[in-house]
Motif scaffolding. Structure first.
Motif, PDB file in Angstrom:
ATOM      1  N   THR B  68       0.386  -0.923   0.314  1.00  0.00           N
ATOM      2  CA  THR B  68      -0.496  -0.128  -0.157  1.00  0.00           C
ATOM      3  C   THR B  68       0.895   1.444  -0.124  1.00  0.00           C
ATOM      4  O   THR B  68       0.850   2.042  -0.650  1.00  0.00           O
ATOM      5  CB  THR B  68      -0.856   0.030   1.518  1.00  0.00           C
ATOM      6  OG1 THR B  68      -1.602  -0.933   0.883  1.00  0.00           O
ATOM      7  CG2 THR B  68      -1.415   1.458   1.744  1.00  0.00           C
ATOM      8  N   ASP B 196      -5.546  -0.607  -4.839  1.00  0.00           N
ATOM      9  CA  ASP B 196      -5.167  -1.842  -3.449  1.00  0.00           C
ATOM     10  C   ASP B 196      -6.329  -2.928  -2.797  1.00  0.00           C
ATOM     11  O   ASP B 196      -6.968  -2.222  -2.410  1.00  0.00           O
ATOM     12  CB  ASP B 196      -5.288  -0.359  -2.057  1.00  0.00           C
ATOM     13  CG  ASP B 196      -4.390  -1.017  -1.165  1.00  0.00           C
ATOM     14  OD1 ASP B 196      -3.732  -1.663  -1.102  1.00  0.00           O
ATOM     15  OD2 ASP B 196      -3.701  -0.167  -0.474  1.00  0.00           O
ATOM     16  N   GLU B 197      -6.031  -4.182  -3.614  1.00  0.00           N
ATOM     17  CA  GLU B 197      -6.757  -4.727  -2.900  1.00  0.00           C
ATOM     18  C   GLU B 197      -8.255  -4.234  -2.978  1.00  0.00           C
ATOM     19  O   GLU B 197      -8.860  -4.651  -2.053  1.00  0.00           O
ATOM     20  CB  GLU B 197      -6.288  -5.728  -1.596  1.00  0.00           C
ATOM     21  CG  GLU B 197      -4.988  -5.894  -0.984  1.00  0.00           C
ATOM     22  CD  GLU B 197      -5.192  -6.137   0.395  1.00  0.00           C
ATOM     23  OE1 GLU B 197      -6.002  -7.266   0.897  1.00  0.00           O
ATOM     24  OE2 GLU B 197      -3.921  -5.819   1.087  1.00  0.00           O
TER      25      GLU B 197
END
Ligand SMILES: Nc1ncnc2c1ncn2[C@@H]1O[C@H](COP(=O)(O)OP(=O)(O)O)[C@@H](O)[C@H]1O
Ligand SMILES: [Mg+2]
Lengths: 287, 279
Positions: B68, B196-197
């Motif tokens: 991240t 991000d995910e």
């Protein structure tokens, strides 16, 4: 059922239960008794004439027209000054000052101390600074400005809490979309911080409208209709104080004035919580 | 570009062979010896990586290895974090991202970001898309309406929300909210999308829809996606990069074509990670 049984079986738990409920009932009962007393004695005197007519015979007879006007003006000055300064300072503290910085810590600490200072101290300060140093004399302006000083700490801290309660993800997602800090602040953070602002406003205005000590020294107690902000004007709370303490035979009108004050307080509270649940929700959704 | 349909039947998989090829390696983002420190403590160090235009690059690795943090350097979201220091060099299409004087607002328009938790603004669906567009100088009502429709079609949301554009975005389901966030980013015509995910907070069904949508972005956008889901990375990525914590800081262990990383990893750590033995 099982719960009631076990409670009655355990005397300690029963005692705790009784204490909690007992104190809650006591508080509620005291408030109801107070309110009942005021309504009982005051309601029959409140009429349209009472609300609009000038006081006569030191307030024993007549109404509270000029006093309501003065009170509203003092409150208006107070809000006009404290809202912009309060929101501005809260934004500075919450969005542009880190938690650890010396400036932030000092400012927060000073505000917390100021919030607990007795109102008479604000009254003396207002008298020395606004009335004498700035030469505003005993006036609605001096009174409003003094109240603003008194209300600001509460307003700033609770608005700041409002800003802090806005999830960090708003700021990140706004920044990631290339929104400027100002836009983010005005369109996203400010609407989301309004509940905190309202709480501060209710506490602050509640304190201001019921204020006596700070106003005696600043806005004075002339009960004529004010002609400008530089005239002295008597606030409702001072009128009540005067009627019940200094004027024999003023009790009936004191009760009626108190009833008006209580209704004003309840109305302000009600409006704020209505705004917080309905008006505000719409605003946030449609900006 | 056909919009992704809300799925009803079994999901169409994209086996490696059937993928639309991304253009032969033409780097758009170049990262050179990048390190990031939070208050002096390194989150990751010495990452050198180039990301090819029009391709999907997956960043994989265990939690806390700085994935991240790595993404937030690319759009300078790190500027918002007090005590965060970045060193090294990032260029995006010849723009020096870390140079102090660059127009960060413009940079963030060109580099979109999707977060793990869907984060639409507490506004209506329409305002969520319109607000950033206006902020970037678009004024024409018709033009805005057209972009809103196009991007909502792109993310397969149009048919689901076209009758309630003025209802709150937060009333949508999690998967719909995430697709709205993707639409919001796409509306600004970014060149690179950082994700991000994006599926990890969604149920499997919505996750599948979002995944198909990401595959549909290949070629038109450069996608850099962090994912915990190795199967997902295998399905969608052209390139992959493995991050790992070594000596208290994240490191880039291995990077290359996804096929190579998943089938013939060179580093023993990568081999252990992709076979599910570690991580
Ligand atoms: N805002 C922050 N402040 C301080 N430390 C942080 C912050 N964000 C992340 N970290 C630390 O940096 C490291 C990498 O975190 P992160 O980039 O979130 O990893 P990942 O996304 O791979 O799970 C972790 O050790 C985490 O605790
Ligand atoms: Mg992460």
């Amino acid at each position: 059922m099982a719960e009631t049984l076990s409670r009655s079986q355990n005397p300690r738990e029963w005692l705790a239960f009784a204490l909690v409920w007992g104190s809650a009932a006591l508080v509620t009962a005291t408030f109801c008794w107070l309110l009942g007393d005021i309504v009982w004695h005051g309601l029959s005197h409140v009429s349209w004439t009472f609300l609009t007519a000038p006081p006569e015979n030191a307030g024993r007879r007549g109404g509270i027209g000029p006093i309501l006007v003065s009170t509203s003006l003092i409150l208006g000055v107070c809000l006009a000054v404290s809202l912009p300064i309060g929101i501005g300072t809260a934004v500075l503290l919450a969005e542009f000052t880190s938690d650890q910085s010396l400036f932030g810590r000092m400012t927060r600490r000073s505000l917390d101390v100021l919030a607990g200072v007795p109102s008479i101290v604000f009254g003396l300060f207002g008298n020395a600074f606004f009335c004498k140093t700035l030469g505003l004399g005993f006036s609605i302006l001096s009174g409003g400005l003094t109240l603003a000083c008194m209300v600001l700490p509460i307003l700033i801290r609770s608005t700041e809490e409002g800003f802090r309660a806005v999830p960090a993800s708003y700021r990140l997602s706004a920044a990631a979309l290339g929104l400027s800090r100002t836009t983010t602040l005005v369109h996203l953070l400010l609407p989301a911080a309004v509940p905190g602002l309202l709480v501060g406003l209710v506490l602050g205005v509640g304190r201001a409208i019921a204020e006596t000590a700070a106003l005696i020294f600043t806005s004075g107690y002339v009960d004529r209709m004010p002609e400008s902000l530089l005239d002295s004007g008597r606030a409702l709370s001072i009128h009540i104080f005067d009627l019940s303490m200094n004027v024999s035979g003023g009790d009936a009108n004191a009760y009626a004035s108190t009833l008006v004050l209580v209704i004003m307080l309840l109305a302000i509270n009600g409006t704020a919580s209505w705004l917080a649940t309905y008006g505000l929700h719409r605003k946030v959704v449609t900006v | 570009m056909t919009p992704v349909e809300p799925i009803t039947g079994p999901r169409v998989r994209h086996p490696l062979e059937e993928r639309p090829a991304c253009p032969a390696s033409q780097p758009i983002v170049e990262v050179d010896r990048l390190s990031l420190y939070y208050g002096g403590k390194p989150a990751f160090q010495d990452v050198t990586l180039s990301i090819n235009k029009g391709c999907i690059t997956a960043l994989v690795g265990p939690s806390g290895c700085g994935k991240t943090s790595f993404l937030t350097c690319l759009n300078r979201l790190t500027d918002l974090i007090a005590g965060c220091r970045v060193s090294g060099r990032i260029t995006i299409d010849a723009l020096d991202v870390l140079a102090p004087g660059i127009n960060v607002i413009q940079l963030r328009r060109r580099i979109g970001m999707i977060f793990q938790k869907p984060n639409p603004f507490p506004l209506t669906i329409r305002r969520n898309l319109e607000f950033p567009l206006r902020e970037h100088g678009l004024r024409g009502r018709e033009q805005i309406a057209r972009i809103i429709e196009t991007t909502l079609r792109d993310v397969g949301l149009w048919d689901e929300v076209k009758d309630r554009l003025d209802s709150p975005a937060l009333a949508l389901s999690g998967g719909q909210q995430q697709r709205l966030c993707i639409a919001r980013a796409l509306a600004l015509l970014p060149e690179v999308l950082l994700m991000d995910e994006p599926c990890s907070a969604l149920d499997p069904l919505s996750s599948g829809v979002v995944e198909d949508l990401i595959v549909g972005l290949r070629e038109r956008y450069t996608v850099l996606i962090v994912t915990h889901n190795l199967a997902q990375a295998r399905r969608i990525a052209d390139y992959a990069a493995l991050f790992w914590v070594q000596n208290g800081a994240g490191r880039l262990i291995e990077t290359g074509a996804a096929k190579q990383i998943f089938e013939e990893p060179r580093d023993p750590l990568t081999a252990a990670y992709v076979s599910g033995m570690r991580g």
